[in-house]
Design a protein around this motif. Structure first.
Motif, PDB file in Angstrom:
ATOM      1  N   GLY A  94       0.643  -1.013  -0.008  1.00  0.00           N
ATOM      2  CA  GLY A  94      -0.054  -0.050   0.013  1.00  0.00           C
ATOM      3  C   GLY A  94       0.803   1.280   0.054  1.00  0.00           C
ATOM      4  O   GLY A  94       1.972   1.037  -0.515  1.00  0.00           O
ATOM      5  N   THR A  95       0.265   2.358   0.335  1.00  0.00           N
ATOM      6  CA  THR A  95       0.965   3.573   0.390  1.00  0.00           C
ATOM      7  C   THR A  95       0.708   4.103   1.914  1.00  0.00           C
ATOM      8  O   THR A  95      -0.087   3.783   2.668  1.00  0.00           O
ATOM      9  N   LEU A  96       1.748   4.958   2.246  1.00  0.00           N
ATOM     10  CA  LEU A  96       1.714   5.648   3.769  1.00  0.00           C
ATOM     11  C   LEU A  96       1.688   7.181   3.523  1.00  0.00           C
ATOM     12  O   LEU A  96       2.775   7.844   2.847  1.00  0.00           O
ATOM     13  N   THR A  97       0.804   7.814   3.924  1.00  0.00           N
ATOM     14  CA  THR A  97       0.670   9.405   3.918  1.00  0.00           C
ATOM     15  C   THR A  97       0.815  10.015   5.170  1.00  0.00           C
ATOM     16  O   THR A  97      -0.111   9.603   6.158  1.00  0.00           O
ATOM     17  N   PRO A 111      -0.238  -3.660  -9.153  1.00  0.00           N
ATOM     18  CA  PRO A 111      -0.745  -2.889 -10.115  1.00  0.00           C
ATOM     19  C   PRO A 111      -0.182  -1.724 -10.418  1.00  0.00           C
ATOM     20  O   PRO A 111      -0.246  -0.901 -11.432  1.00  0.00           O
ATOM     21  N   ARG A 112       0.642  -0.873  -9.192  1.00  0.00           N
ATOM     22  CA  ARG A 112       0.957   0.374  -9.435  1.00  0.00           C
ATOM     23  C   ARG A 112       2.476   0.308  -9.493  1.00  0.00           C
ATOM     24  O   ARG A 112       3.162   1.305  -9.644  1.00  0.00           O
ATOM     25  N   GLN A 113       3.186  -0.634  -9.663  1.00  0.00           N
ATOM     26  CA  GLN A 113       4.369  -0.953  -9.863  1.00  0.00           C
ATOM     27  C   GLN A 113       4.571  -0.748 -11.344  1.00  0.00           C
ATOM     28  O   GLN A 113       4.371  -1.687 -12.160  1.00  0.00           O
ATOM     29  N   ARG A 114       5.563  -0.116 -11.654  1.00  0.00           N
ATOM     30  CA  ARG A 114       5.988  -0.042 -13.188  1.00  0.00           C
ATOM     31  C   ARG A 114       7.290   0.416 -13.537  1.00  0.00           C
ATOM     32  O   ARG A 114       7.876   0.189 -14.709  1.00  0.00           O
ATOM     33  N   ASP A 142      10.783   5.429 -15.769  1.00  0.00           N
ATOM     34  CA  ASP A 142       9.358   5.499 -15.443  1.00  0.00           C
ATOM     35  C   ASP A 142       9.113   4.975 -13.830  1.00  0.00           C
ATOM     36  O   ASP A 142       8.261   4.017 -13.706  1.00  0.00           O
ATOM     37  N   ALA A 143       9.558   5.914 -13.101  1.00  0.00           N
ATOM     38  CA  ALA A 143       9.481   5.663 -11.797  1.00  0.00           C
ATOM     39  C   ALA A 143       8.229   5.579 -11.248  1.00  0.00           C
ATOM     40  O   ALA A 143       7.143   6.289 -11.787  1.00  0.00           O
ATOM     41  N   ASP A 144       7.852   4.598 -10.264  1.00  0.00           N
ATOM     42  CA  ASP A 144       6.753   4.355  -9.470  1.00  0.00           C
ATOM     43  C   ASP A 144       6.125   5.501  -8.883  1.00  0.00           C
ATOM     44  O   ASP A 144       7.070   6.380  -8.492  1.00  0.00           O
ATOM     45  N   PRO A 145       4.833   5.723  -8.726  1.00  0.00           N
ATOM     46  CA  PRO A 145       4.262   6.688  -7.920  1.00  0.00           C
ATOM     47  C   PRO A 145       4.797   6.612  -6.531  1.00  0.00           C
ATOM     48  O   PRO A 145       5.272   5.327  -6.077  1.00  0.00           O
ATOM     49  N   PRO A 146       4.765   7.692  -5.505  1.00  0.00           N
ATOM     50  CA  PRO A 146       5.184   7.502  -4.093  1.00  0.00           C
ATOM     51  C   PRO A 146       4.540   6.406  -3.313  1.00  0.00           C
ATOM     52  O   PRO A 146       3.466   6.279  -3.402  1.00  0.00           O
TER      53      PRO A 146
END
Length: 713
Positions: free
Chosen positions: A70-73, A93-96, A113-117
């Protein structure tokens, strides 16, 4: 055991504050599962999608870990301190991003093509990795990268990220516009690899590797770096690393170390300045003069160590020098590691280097000569002043269109070069300007196609037979001296532009060779031999010898000579005609011989008493005129009235028919004629001989058209 500030009996109040913050947050920041209560309770958290922690005011120390996918904010107004390493990843699905190891036997890592944070620090919040120890990092390390561990968990920082770690670490790809800060004296090392869109400020308290042989670093949007430790830049084999931000220092002891691999290059386009305002988030300097003024306890002294690297200051789009300061406020060391160093200046306007480049250790710049070479790149407008005596042992190259000035022409701003090194030489294909006010300069081994200008009050001495540059030599002020076999034999033109200009030719004298000119209003000390072109107006404090290949042009008054005078070759009658026509002179002094000896020889075809027709007046030449040995032209026929008709003026311009034994200016001009000089009295006022008249366009082996063609002989 609870170890954070808010883990007390007042937990209910803290949770209430969290709820208030959550309600006040913008809708986008509220997305995801809120695990604030788990963090405040020190429970481990397993991510299963987007997750949010809202940090209450003050400091919250978290001894748990984050894991899962997941992500952490991190949001809120307080500081969240992580004391243990956490490991989670983005959902599949978010890993690219693609990570590749290139370079064969010299491997380096690229990320595309870096992954989103995976981690986001929202504006107003602070996330702290570690508490002065070796753990507390969020990261996942699945890649087999050489010599460092690449973090897969990229991070966005719009608030503050504090790196309180004593280990080596990597943050993956960083984005956002906030502050990333590292406390001083922790000696942790941040391997800042790859290309990042981060546009905020980096506060380096200890050590950042912004490029290594294993990775290149690009930070195109970073505005400022507050460098309070060591910022190291290196490159993979054959790669260029550009650092475009401004660097600032607030405390004594910081530096920028630059290295590069073979074929690699580091370009620094900003400034490395002291900071006295703006804090961590916006370092700035209140007055640029403070970069050149020593501060208490040397807090504004900063430096750079170039370690066997190819380094360029500027990229041709700025004229803000990278190291503004003096020997008291900055240090620059040029060192040899795998190879000698190279430092190139590439600016589009004037810049001044006020400090010496040496080769000592850190602040002790002058403990040893610098081991490297300097290039002033040929970018239009690139005008570099060395306002300090340099201490590097290598070559100095001035490219075409570039300017290097030694000395800034003001007290305390004298420059110079270290000339005793085995690698010392000057390759001048642009302009070399010598502008010291009090410190005498001594230079040797000057080659290239560029010009040399003496413009300072202090004397410059050129020494040795390796002074071979071919451009123009100009003495505007002060003295240019030749010693130890140095000559200006290859300089295409020598100009002494003011009465105070002085060229000291020494015992060897000055030889003006074929195709070369000596002009101006100053003084040549020493003998002059004219095999080319010499223009009147000069003073020769020595003997003057004009060979059959030489030519004397009357310009800015007569040639003044204090020694012996021996004449042959040409007298440019077209220039004499211009002088005569401009002031209707009855007597024209060609050579003002101030010595006691008799003038010997004569101009070709102009023996004692020969007549010359200049404009509408007949003159007779004498070599014993004036005080007995001057060369003069005396009018022997009256000049007509200035009210001549247009037809008379035309006939005057064409010149009267030559009588036997009378020389005419138009015949002497080799077919070009002297009419451009005498079309009308108004055009003649202040007229100077065009530069093209001096060289006469003839090279070796060409027939001399001559001002003294057979028609006049």
């Amino acid at each position: 055991m609870r170890s954070h500030t808010h883990k007390t009996a007042a937990a209910v109040g803290a949770l209430a504050a969290v709820v208030a913050l959550t309600v006040a947050a913008p809708p986008a920041a509220a997305a995801g599962r809120d695990v604030t209560a788990d963090v405040l309770a020190d429970r481990d958290v397993t991510l299963s999608g987007d997750t949010v922690v809202t940090v209450p005011p003050g400091t919250t120390t978290y001894d748990g870990v984050f894991r899962g996918r997941g992500t952490l904010t991190v949001r809120g107004t307080g500081t969240l301190v992580l004391t243990r390493d956490s490991d989670f990843t983005l959902p599949k699905p978010r890993q690219r991003q693609q990570v590749n190891v290139l370079g064969g036997n010299h491997p380096y890592v690229t990320t595309t093509d870096a992954d989103p944070p995976a981690v986001t620090v929202a504006r107003g919040a602070t996330l702290q990795y570690g508490n002065g120890g070796t753990t507390g990092l969020i990261g996942h390390f699945p890649y087999n990268t050489p010599a460092f561990r690449l973090n897969q968990d990229n991070i966005r920082v719009d608030g503050t990220l504090r790196l309180s770690l004593r280990s080596a670490y990597n943050l993956g790809t960083i984005s956002g516009s906030g502050l990333i800060t590292q406390p001083r004296f922790l000696w942790g090392t941040w391997d800042l690899s790859g290309t990042h869109s981060f546009s905020g400020v980096i506060d380096n308290g200890t050590q950042v590797n912004a490029g290594r042989p294993e990775f290149a670093t690009s930070l195109p949007a970073v505005r400022k770096v507050l460098n309070q430790g060591t910022w190291t830049v290196d490159t993979p084999l054959g790669r260029t690393v550009t650092m475009g931000m401004d660097f600032y220092q607030r405390e004594y002891g910081s530096d920028i170390n630059v290295q590069s691999r073979p074929g690699g290059k580091v370009v620094l386009t900003g400034r490395y300045s002291w900071s006295d305002r703006g804090g961590d988030t916006d370092p700035a300097l209140s007055d640029p003069a403070l970069n050149r003024t020593p501060a208490r306890k040397n807090v504004n002294k900063r430096g750079t160590n170039i370690k066997g690297a190819n380094v360029q200051w500027g990229d041709g789009t700025t004229n803000e020098i990278f190291m503004p300061g003096t020997a008291e406020t900055v240090y620059i060391n040029l060192l040899a590691a795998r190879s000698r160093s190279l430092l190139t200046f590439d600016y589009n306007g004037p810049v001044t280097l006020g400090a010496p480049i040496g080769g000592g250790r850190f602040h002790d710049t002058l403990a040893a000569p610098g081991a490297g070479d300097i290039v002033i790149k040929g970018t239009k407008g690139n005008d570099v002043t060395f306002a300090a005596v340099q201490y590097y042992d290598g070559s100095t190259t001035v490219d075409k269109r570039a300017v290097l000035r030694l000395g800034n022409g003001r007290a305390g701003g004298d420059g110079g070069l270290y000339t005793r090194g085995d690698h010392y030489k000057i390759i001048n294909n642009g302009s070399l300007v010598l502008n010291n006010t009090s410190r005498a300069l001594s230079l040797s081994r000057i080659g290239g196609s560029g010009s040399l200008t003496q413009s300072g009050a202090a004397t410059t001495t050129l020494t040795g037979s390796a002074v071979t540059y071919t451009g123009t030599t100009t003495v505007q002020k002060g003295t240019l001296a030749l010693r130890g076999g140095a000559t200006l034999a290859r300089s295409r033109a020598i100009r002494l532009t003011s009465p105070k200009s002085r060229l000291d030719a020494g015992t060897s004298g000055l030889r003006v060779g074929a195709g070369r000119t000596l002009t101006g209003k100053g003084t040549v000390k020493g003998a002059v031999t004219n095999d080319g072109v010499v223009a009147g107006g000069l003073t020769v404090s020595g003997d003057y010898t004009q060979s059959g290949a030489g030519e004397l042009v009357l310009r800015d008054g007569p040639l003044k000579v204090t020694g012996t005078v021996r004449l042959a070759g040409d007298l440019d009658l077209a220039a004499v005609a211009a002088t005569a026509g401009a002031d209707r002179a009855r007597r024209i002094t060609v050579v003002d011989h101030r010595g006691r000896s008799t003038t010997t020889g004569s101009f070709t075809g102009l023996k004692e008493g020969a007549k010359l027709q200049l404009n509408d007046t007949t003159y007779r030449i004498g070599y014993r005129g004036g005080d007995g040995n001057d060369v003069v032209l005396t009018a022997v026929s009256a000049s007509p009235s200035r009210s001549s008709s247009a037809a008379d003026a035309a006939r005057t311009a064409a010149g009267p028919p030559a009588s036997p034994g009378t020389r005419t200016a138009n015949a002497a001009a080799g077919g070009i004629g002297w009419w451009p000089y005498v079309l009308a009295a108004g055009l003649l006022v202040g007229l100077a001989v065009p530069a093209t008249r001096f060289g006469r366009g003839r090279g070796r082996g060409q027939r001399r058209g001559g001002r003294h063609a057979a028609q006049g002989r």
